[in-house]
Design a protein around this motif. Structure first.
Motif, PDB file in Angstrom:
ATOM      1  N   ALA A 156      35.901-126.955 -52.788  1.00  0.00           N
ATOM      2  CA  ALA A 156      36.169-126.114 -51.616  1.00  0.00           C
ATOM      3  C   ALA A 156      34.984-126.148 -50.646  1.00  0.00           C
ATOM      4  O   ALA A 156      35.168-126.220 -49.423  1.00  0.00           O
ATOM      5  CB  ALA A 156      36.453-124.682 -52.063  1.00  0.00           C
ATOM      6  N   ARG A 157      33.765-126.109 -51.187  1.00  0.00           N
ATOM      7  CA  ARG A 157      32.579-126.172 -50.316  1.00  0.00           C
ATOM      8  C   ARG A 157      32.480-127.520 -49.617  1.00  0.00           C
ATOM      9  O   ARG A 157      32.172-127.603 -48.427  1.00  0.00           O
ATOM     10  CB  ARG A 157      31.317-125.919 -51.141  1.00  0.00           C
ATOM     11  N   LEU A 158      32.746-128.590 -50.366  1.00  0.00           N
ATOM     12  CA  LEU A 158      32.718-129.918 -49.748  1.00  0.00           C
ATOM     13  C   LEU A 158      33.793-130.045 -48.679  1.00  0.00           C
ATOM     14  O   LEU A 158      33.579-130.686 -47.637  1.00  0.00           O
ATOM     15  CB  LEU A 158      32.921-130.996 -50.814  1.00  0.00           C
ATOM     16  N   GLY A 159      34.946-129.446 -48.923  1.00  0.00           N
ATOM     17  CA  GLY A 159      36.019-129.498 -47.930  1.00  0.00           C
ATOM     18  C   GLY A 159      35.613-128.850 -46.622  1.00  0.00           C
ATOM     19  O   GLY A 159      35.889-129.376 -45.533  1.00  0.00           O
ATOM     20  N   ARG A 160      34.948-127.703 -46.714  1.00  0.00           N
ATOM     21  CA  ARG A 160      34.487-127.039 -45.489  1.00  0.00           C
ATOM     22  C   ARG A 160      33.427-127.885 -44.783  1.00  0.00           C
ATOM     23  O   ARG A 160      33.428-127.991 -43.549  1.00  0.00           O
ATOM     24  CB  ARG A 160      33.942-125.652 -45.835  1.00  0.00           C
TER      25      ARG A 160
END
Length: 443
Positions: A83-87
């Motif tokens: 999720a952090r990488l997606g943002r």
């Protein structure tokens, strides 16, 4: 967490990123993690015990000669980290459309596979505490232990894939005399040796006895000198930036005189960047494979550290270093002087245990200034007579490591970086001690 957990989490992140790319996009992911134990000692007793588990990645997105990157902390929990990488990926996409094309963009787009897990064995917290408390009995000991595995990974959409695990530990400590003087010692290893640590403490106890003697004041002048490995490391470290191809080509290197042939070093002095034996990975965060590189052989400059931009600018062959063009796994050749015979070989002169506050007084001449520090002694007829007052020195490395270099010790000491700002370091230097005919003290 286990080695497998870090590796599995990294593989999931790389696989997920490959599936997210839009047409024309490329990515690289540099991964850095540690699972470290820190133990702080004061008066030979434990004052603080802590564990640090952290993961940091740098995601780089490239499209149409535009590129941007973001560094972010991760948790080790795959769903949260995706999720952090997606943002971060969405933010980089939004940024790229605002950026101009980079005409100097260097793409490390080779496919490679590099995997290495360096065997290592370090003590548990309980074992380390028991060792240090026992060895410190009756001593005013202050120090910090740092140990555990370090993890490095790299993945790119071009097929570059690297994974590296190295376990090591260091105990950086000082033994204080009642008069305020101190002996500073660093023991570091990838395979912890209790007997080797005990030998370091025993030598420290012997030097503490000498620190209790009346101090000797020296006049400025040139003195026959033995540099213990810690002191020699301070001098050799001043050359680290000198091997940069950029520095050599723009004449800002401390080794420019050696390159031009207007100065020389001793045939006893050989130095190399040994990526294959160090604790750093065989790849860097840009996606280049590091190589073993001889730098100085028998006193002659035979190599340099060439990053991708320098290779393009100066028409050279890159050899896997990152943009800093600094070594991280230095190995200095040994000599034939047994360490046990150092004082006899020195005869009368200086035994320097440590140097500090080093800086260049003349880069072009590789002239270095600094101060003697900690266990530095005056020696007569092979016997330590007295500690010396702190003195400033100013001398050229072309002298210390050139014509005045008389001998190097047969035994070498591995020094692992004790830097832990932001994260533990894995830079290493393997080097001997050095006997020098003349060393210039100025104040």
């Amino acid at each position: 967490m286990s080695h497998f957990h870090y590796r599995d989490a990294f593989d999931h992140l790389a696989h997920w990123l490959n599936e997210q790319l839009a047409s024309g996009e490329q990515f690289s992911l540099a991964y850095s993690a540690e699972d470290s134990q820190f133990i702080r000692f004061n008066h030979g007793r434990v004052r603080q015990v802590s564990e640090v588990r952290q993961i940091e990645v740098t995601l780089r997105l490239i499209s149409d000669e535009r590129h941007a990157s973001e560094t972010l902390a991760l948790t080790g929990e795959v769903d949260l980290d995706i999720a952090r990488l997606g943002r971060a990926l969405a933010q980089l996409r939004a940024l790229l459309v605002q950026l101009p094309a980079d005409p100097y963009l260097q793409l490390h787009n080779q496919a490679f596979t590099s995997e290495r897990e360096r065997d290592g064995e370090v003590p548990s917290a309980a074992e380390l505490i028991e060792q240090v408390v026992s060895l410190s009995e009756g001593l005013d000991m202050v120090g910090i232990y740092a140990g555990g595995p370090l993890y490095r990974g790299f993945a790119s959409s071009w097929g570059g894939r690297g994974w590296h695990v190295a376990t090591s530990a260091s105990l950086d400590f000082s033994l204080f005399h009642a008069n305020g003087e101190a002996v500073k010692i660093t023991y570091a290893a990838s395979h912890w040796d209790r007997d080797a640590l005990a030998a370091q403490f025993a030598q420290g106890r012997e030097q503490l006895v000498h620190l209790g003697k009346p101090r000797k004041s020296l006049s400025p002048g040139r003195y026959r000198t033995y540099f213990a490995p810690a002191a020699l490391n301070s001098l050799v470290s001043m050359l680290r930036g000198g091997f940069s191809a950029r520095a050599l080509n723009n004449r800002s290197s401390a080794l420019q005189a050696l390159q031009l042939g207007t100065a020389s070093l001793s045939a006893r002095f050989s130095l190399s960047e040994s990526a294959s034996t160090g604790l750093e990975p065989l790849f860097n965060g840009d996606g280049s494979l590091r190589q073993d590189q001889p730098l100085i052989s028998a006193g002659e400059l035979v190599g340099q550290l060439v990053g991708a931009r320098s290779a393009r600018e100066y028409g050279l062959q890159a050899n896997g270093v990152d943009g800093s063009e600094l070594p991280s796994s230095l190995v200095m050749a040994a000599g034939d002087l047994p360490t046990a015979e150092v004082l006899q070989a020195l005869g009368t002169g200086l035994y320097i245990g440590n140097l500090w506050y080093l800086n260049y007084s003349d880069v072009g001449l590789a002239r270095v200034t600094g101060l003697t520090r900690f266990a530095s002694f005056w020696v007569e007829d092979g016997q330590i007579i007295a500690p010396i007052d702190t003195m400033r020195f100013d001398d050229s490395l072309y002298s210390v490591l050139g014509d005045n270099l008389l001998a190097l010790t047969r035994e070498r000491t591995l020094r692992i970086s004790t830097r832990s700002y932001n994260h533990r370091d894995a830079q290493t230097v393997l080097l001997p001690g050095a006997l020098v005919e003349g060393f210039t003290l100025t104040l």
